[in-house]
Motif scaffolding. Structure first.
Motif, short mmCIF file in Angstrom:
data_model
loop_
_atom_site.label_atom_id
_atom_site.label_comp_id
_atom_site.label_asym_id
_atom_site.label_seq_id
_atom_site.Cartn_x
_atom_site.Cartn_y
_atom_site.Cartn_z
N GLN A 64 -3.00 3.72 4.88
CA GLN A 64 -1.55 3.86 5.00
C GLN A 64 -1.04 3.61 6.43
O GLN A 64 0.14 3.72 6.71
CB GLN A 64 -1.05 5.22 4.50
N THR A 106 -4.29 -0.28 2.55
CA THR A 106 -4.33 0.52 1.32
C THR A 106 -5.70 1.13 1.09
O THR A 106 -5.82 2.21 0.52
CB THR A 106 -3.94 -0.34 0.10
N HIS A 107 -6.77 0.44 1.52
CA HIS A 107 -8.09 1.07 1.50
C HIS A 107 -9.05 0.30 2.41
O HIS A 107 -8.77 -0.83 2.81
CB HIS A 107 -8.64 1.20 0.07
N GLY A 154 -5.18 -4.54 2.22
CA GLY A 154 -3.83 -4.02 2.18
C GLY A 154 -2.77 -5.04 1.80
O GLY A 154 -3.07 -6.02 1.10
#
Length: 309
Positions: free
Chosen positions: A241, A288-289, A299
């Motif tokens: 994030q 995102t990861h 992402g």
């Protein structure tokens, strides 16, 4: 007085009486003497590929500049081995050879002198002979312990002789090899020409050596294992994030490869900006990861900060 010529055989009187000043002619004579010795001893010399010409008969020749002298190498002696068969029919051979030489302009070339004309001080040489001689010395001749100078896993210096977008052509002690972009750096590398230039020297690691004679020798090498992988360590500073700035290095089949400013490789499959993303665009990237197995951040590109027009 103005029409009198200088006697070059008489030493020039300098302001410092202990100094002997060399003239351009005396320097040229000294270099030519070295060239004659190199011809007799078959010594390997190194010059710069400075030109490509065609003879009156239409044959290609490479022009090598060694100090203040020009050497001519016929295309047959340049060791440019292009495959020619039904599965490798890429057009006229001479045009392909010309293209290869064009990409090599400015690189260092080893050569052995094959012939001299003392009156005109012209030189005919062979790159092929120099390369085969180097291959024997560095890949086949063994020291007292039975070890060759170059062996697998050894780090050696190489010459960059040609660069394209996705590949670097290197000459490593008489052997040419192509190093693909994926073997040049652990970082995403969209265009090898931005990092490598013809004529420079780079460090490579020898990964594999094949062939039982100088004529059949081939090698595989990489650059990235010498430089190391900084992305793996930098990935620890990347947060899910988190939003980071980055540069688009490449786009392939809808996948966008981004190099983040904090030194991390990243992959995006979508872009929220209405504009079409392109190579070298500066973008904002949201993680995102983390894919620890591949050492990349995955992402979304949220917007294009600056487009590369």
């Amino acid at each position: 007085m103005a029409n009198e010529t200088i006697n070059l055989n008489t030493p020039i009187l300098t302001l410092d009486s202990d100094t002997i000043l060399e003239t351009a002619q005396s320097k040229a004579d000294l270099i030519w003497h070295d060239i004659q010795n190199a011809y007799r001893t078959r010594k390997i010399l190194t010059g710069i590929l400075g030109g490509i010409e065609k003879t009156e008969a239409g044959s290609l020749i490479a022009i090598i500049y060694y100090k203040d002298y020009r050497a001519v190498i016929p295309i047959s002696e340049m060791m440019i081995n292009l495959i020619q068969d039904e599965t490798h029919d890429y057009g006229d051979l001479s045009l392909r050879q010309n293209k290869v030489l064009n990409n090599m302009l400015g690189c260092e070339i080893d050569f052995v002198i094959k012939g001299l004309d003392t009156k005109s001080r012209s030189i005919v040489a062979s790159r092929k002979d120099a390369m085969l001689k180097k291959r024997q010395i560095f890949y086949f001749d063994q020291d007292s312990s039975g070890q060759t100078k170059i062996h697998e896993d050894r780090i050696v210096q190489a010459r960059v002789i040609a660069v394209a977008e996705k590949v670097v052509r290197a000459e490593i002690f008489g052997v040419e090899t192509s190093i693909l972009a994926r073997d040049l750096s652990f970082d995403w590398l969209g265009d090898a020409r931005e990092r490598f230039q013809v004529g420079e020297h780079i460090l490579v690691r020898i990964l594999a050596i094949q062939g039982d004679s100088p004529e059949t020798l081939s090698i595989h090498a990489d650059v990235k294992s010498v430089e190391g992988n900084t992305s793996k360590e930098n990935l620890k500073n990347c947060r899910v994030q988190g939003k980071y700035a980055g540069t688009v290095e490449d786009i392939h089949k809808g996948t966008v490869f981004v190099r983040l400013e904090l030194g991390v490789n990243a992959i995006a499959h979508s872009c929220y900006d209405s504009r079409t993303v392109g190579k070298k665009d500066k973008v904002s990237f949201v993680v995102t990861h983390i894919d620890e197995e591949r050492n990349v951040a995955v992402g979304i590109i949220t917007r294009i900060i600056k487009q590369n027009i």
